[in-house]
Design a protein around this motif. Sequence first.
Motif, PDB file in Angstrom:
ATOM      1  N   ALA A 160      37.323  15.492  25.157  1.00 60.29           N
ATOM      2  CA  ALA A 160      37.698  14.187  24.618  1.00 60.29           C
ATOM      3  C   ALA A 160      36.666  13.699  23.609  1.00 60.29           C
ATOM      4  O   ALA A 160      37.023  13.132  22.558  1.00 60.29           O
ATOM      5  N   VAL A 161      35.389  13.920  23.909  1.00 58.07           N
ATOM      6  CA  VAL A 161      34.330  13.520  22.966  1.00 58.07           C
ATOM      7  C   VAL A 161      34.469  14.292  21.662  1.00 58.07           C
ATOM      8  O   VAL A 161      34.322  13.729  20.566  1.00 58.07           O
ATOM      9  N   SER A 162      34.781  15.577  21.750  1.00 54.72           N
ATOM     10  CA  SER A 162      34.952  16.381  20.539  1.00 54.72           C
ATOM     11  C   SER A 162      36.146  15.904  19.732  1.00 54.72           C
ATOM     12  O   SER A 162      36.076  15.802  18.498  1.00 54.72           O
ATOM     13  N   ALA A 163      37.250  15.605  20.411  1.00 51.21           N
ATOM     14  CA  ALA A 163      38.444  15.129  19.703  1.00 51.21           C
ATOM     15  C   ALA A 163      38.164  13.787  19.020  1.00 51.21           C
ATOM     16  O   ALA A 163      38.566  13.576  17.864  1.00 51.21           O
ATOM     17  N   ALA A 164      37.464  12.899  19.707  1.00 57.64           N
ATOM     18  CA  ALA A 164      37.142  11.601  19.110  1.00 57.64           C
ATOM     19  C   ALA A 164      36.214  11.789  17.907  1.00 57.64           C
ATOM     20  O   ALA A 164      36.388  11.139  16.868  1.00 57.64           O
ATOM     21  N   GLY A 165      35.247  12.669  18.027  1.00 57.87           N
ATOM     22  CA  GLY A 165      34.328  12.919  16.917  1.00 57.87           C
ATOM     23  C   GLY A 165      35.039  13.495  15.704  1.00 57.87           C
ATOM     24  O   GLY A 165      34.756  13.125  14.556  1.00 57.87           O
ATOM     25  N   LEU A 166      35.973  14.399  15.950  1.00 58.56           N
ATOM     26  CA  LEU A 166      36.731  14.959  14.830  1.00 58.56           C
ATOM     27  C   LEU A 166      37.615  13.903  14.177  1.00 58.56           C
ATOM     28  O   LEU A 166      37.821  13.918  12.956  1.00 58.56           O
ATOM     29  N   GLY A 167      38.128  12.968  14.973  1.00 57.10           N
ATOM     30  CA  GLY A 167      38.908  11.866  14.405  1.00 57.10           C
ATOM     31  C   GLY A 167      38.054  10.976  13.529  1.00 57.10           C
ATOM     32  O   GLY A 167      38.460  10.571  12.434  1.00 57.10           O
ATOM     33  N   ILE A 168      36.851  10.677  14.000  1.00 55.33           N
ATOM     34  CA  ILE A 168      35.924   9.861  13.195  1.00 55.33           C
ATOM     35  C   ILE A 168      35.540  10.611  11.922  1.00 55.33           C
ATOM     36  O   ILE A 168      35.429  10.010  10.844  1.00 55.33           O
ATOM     37  N   ALA A 169      35.373  11.927  12.029  1.00 54.19           N
ATOM     38  CA  ALA A 169      35.050  12.722  10.838  1.00 54.19           C
ATOM     39  C   ALA A 169      36.197  12.686   9.834  1.00 54.19           C
ATOM     40  O   ALA A 169      35.971  12.618   8.619  1.00 54.19           O
ATOM     41  N   ALA A 170      37.429  12.711  10.331  1.00 49.53           N
ATOM     42  CA  ALA A 170      38.586  12.653   9.429  1.00 49.53           C
ATOM     43  C   ALA A 170      38.652  11.308   8.710  1.00 49.53           C
ATOM     44  O   ALA A 170      38.922  11.248   7.503  1.00 49.53           O
ATOM     45  N   ILE A 171      38.380  10.236   9.439  1.00 46.84           N
ATOM     46  CA  ILE A 171      38.377   8.910   8.808  1.00 46.84           C
ATOM     47  C   ILE A 171      37.258   8.814   7.771  1.00 46.84           C
ATOM     48  O   ILE A 171      37.446   8.261   6.683  1.00 46.84           O
ATOM     49  N   THR A 172      36.110   9.378   8.088  1.00 46.40           N
ATOM     50  CA  THR A 172      34.984   9.349   7.153  1.00 46.40           C
ATOM     51  C   THR A 172      35.306  10.165   5.901  1.00 46.40           C
ATOM     52  O   THR A 172      34.968   9.765   4.784  1.00 46.40           O
ATOM     53  N   ALA A 173      35.982  11.291   6.078  1.00 43.84           N
ATOM     54  CA  ALA A 173      36.375  12.104   4.926  1.00 43.84           C
ATOM     55  C   ALA A 173      37.420  11.379   4.087  1.00 43.84           C
ATOM     56  O   ALA A 173      37.424  11.494   2.851  1.00 43.84           O
ATOM     57  N   TYR A 174      38.297  10.617   4.727  1.00 41.37           N
ATOM     58  CA  TYR A 174      39.301   9.841   4.008  1.00 41.37           C
ATOM     59  C   TYR A 174      38.639   8.799   3.116  1.00 41.37           C
ATOM     60  O   TYR A 174      39.143   8.485   2.044  1.00 41.37           O
ATOM     61  N   ARG A 175      37.480   8.312   3.537  1.00 42.20           N
ATOM     62  CA  ARG A 175      36.723   7.331   2.748  1.00 42.20           C
ATOM     63  C   ARG A 175      35.862   7.998   1.679  1.00 42.20           C
ATOM     64  O   ARG A 175      35.018   7.349   1.067  1.00 42.20           O
ATOM     65  N   ARG A 176      36.052   9.282   1.497  1.00 42.58           N
ATOM     66  CA  ARG A 176      35.371  10.096   0.482  1.00 42.58           C
ATOM     67  C   ARG A 176      33.863  10.189   0.711  1.00 42.58           C
ATOM     68  O   ARG A 176      33.078  10.241  -0.235  1.00 42.58           O
ATOM     69  N   ARG A 177      33.466  10.233   1.969  1.00 43.33           N
ATOM     70  CA  ARG A 177      32.067  10.477   2.327  1.00 43.33           C
ATOM     71  C   ARG A 177      32.034  11.842   3.003  1.00 43.33           C
ATOM     72  O   ARG A 177      31.896  11.964   4.215  1.00 43.33           O
ATOM     73  N   PHE A 178      32.183  12.875   2.189  1.00 39.64           N
ATOM     74  CA  PHE A 178      32.394  14.221   2.713  1.00 39.64           C
ATOM     75  C   PHE A 178      31.161  14.796   3.409  1.00 39.64           C
ATOM     76  O   PHE A 178      31.283  15.501   4.401  1.00 39.64           O
ATOM     77  N   LEU A 179      29.994  14.511   2.897  1.00 39.97           N
ATOM     78  CA  LEU A 179      28.782  15.032   3.524  1.00 39.97           C
ATOM     79  C   LEU A 179      28.608  14.446   4.924  1.00 39.97           C
ATOM     80  O   LEU A 179      28.329  15.176   5.891  1.00 39.97           O
ATOM     81  N   ALA A 180      28.798  13.152   5.053  1.00 42.96           N
ATOM     82  CA  ALA A 180      28.704  12.512   6.362  1.00 42.96           C
ATOM     83  C   ALA A 180      29.810  13.008   7.286  1.00 42.96           C
ATOM     84  O   ALA A 180      29.590  13.225   8.486  1.00 42.96           O
ATOM     85  N   ALA A 181      31.006  13.211   6.753  1.00 43.47           N
ATOM     86  CA  ALA A 181      32.122  13.703   7.562  1.00 43.47           C
ATOM     87  C   ALA A 181      31.840  15.103   8.093  1.00 43.47           C
ATOM     88  O   ALA A 181      32.141  15.416   9.256  1.00 43.47           O
ATOM     89  N   THR A 182      31.261  15.932   7.265  1.00 43.91           N
ATOM     90  CA  THR A 182      30.919  17.287   7.706  1.00 43.91           C
ATOM     91  C   THR A 182      29.865  17.251   8.801  1.00 43.91           C
ATOM     92  O   THR A 182      29.950  17.985   9.790  1.00 43.91           O
ATOM     93  N   ARG A 183      28.884  16.374   8.648  1.00 39.92           N
ATOM     94  CA  ARG A 183      27.842  16.245   9.664  1.00 39.92           C
ATOM     95  C   ARG A 183      28.421  15.748  10.988  1.00 39.92           C
ATOM     96  O   ARG A 183      28.082  16.248  12.057  1.00 39.92           O
ATOM     97  N   ILE A 184      29.326  14.777  10.947  1.00 40.37           N
ATOM     98  CA  ILE A 184      29.956  14.250  12.153  1.00 40.37           C
ATOM     99  C   ILE A 184      30.805  15.321  12.813  1.00 40.37           C
ATOM    100  O   ILE A 184      30.803  15.475  14.043  1.00 40.37           O
ATOM    101  N   ALA A 185      31.521  16.089  12.015  1.00 42.67           N
ATOM    102  CA  ALA A 185      32.339  17.171  12.574  1.00 42.67           C
ATOM    103  C   ALA A 185      31.469  18.219  13.251  1.00 42.67           C
ATOM    104  O   ALA A 185      31.825  18.740  14.320  1.00 42.67           O
ATOM    105  N   ALA A 186      30.336  18.517  12.669  1.00 44.47           N
ATOM    106  CA  ALA A 186      29.429  19.502  13.268  1.00 44.47           C
ATOM    107  C   ALA A 186      28.918  19.009  14.615  1.00 44.47           C
ATOM    108  O   ALA A 186      28.894  19.760  15.599  1.00 44.47           O
ATOM    109  N   TYR A 187      28.516  17.741  14.671  1.00 43.43           N
ATOM    110  CA  TYR A 187      28.040  17.185  15.948  1.00 43.43           C
ATOM    111  C   TYR A 187      29.163  17.116  16.977  1.00 43.43           C
ATOM    112  O   TYR A 187      28.934  17.316  18.167  1.00 43.43           O
ATOM    113  N   SER A 188      30.366  16.812  16.547  1.00 44.92           N
ATOM    114  CA  SER A 188      31.459  16.668  17.506  1.00 44.92           C
ATOM    115  C   SER A 188      31.929  18.013  18.053  1.00 44.92           C
ATOM    116  O   SER A 188      32.536  18.062  19.117  1.00 44.92           O
ATOM    117  N   LEU A 189      31.644  19.099  17.383  1.00 38.93           N
ATOM    118  CA  LEU A 189      32.037  20.414  17.886  1.00 38.93           C
ATOM    119  C   LEU A 189      31.056  20.978  18.910  1.00 38.93           C
ATOM    120  O   LEU A 189      31.385  21.937  19.611  1.00 38.93           O
TER     121      LEU A 189
END
Length: 143
Positions: free
Chosen positions: A9-38
Amino acid sequence: MLAETICSAVSAAGLGIAAITAYRRRFLAATRIAAYSLVPLGLVMTGAVQWLADTAFSPVAWAGFGVLGASWLLFSSTRAVERRRGGRKEREERGAAAGAERPGAVAPGAAKPSLEGGPRRTKKDAPADDFSEIEAILKKHGI
């Protein structure tokens, strides 16, 4: 079973937050969040969560952590004693060797110059626009 569900569940939530961050065009931060959530998902898949749960409730494992802590304490205390006792001699030897290489260097055992004895200036004696000391320092450094 519960730990695996929570980690997923934590991983799924983190990937969701990463998707929202990528939607806001903050790709570097989104990639970092996705890495932590995995990370939790990877720990579940490798079996590390089960190993951790087994270790947390094992008295032998806690005794092993105690032995490791005692070992670390012994290493750090010997290092501190070594720094206090042997460090001075080594520093003096290095300082003497460096002093021999540099002309005008003061040897480690030499007397320090006295700071007392010279005429002292007061605010009354020194004019407000006297920058002679500053000019001397700047000339010394070639500025």
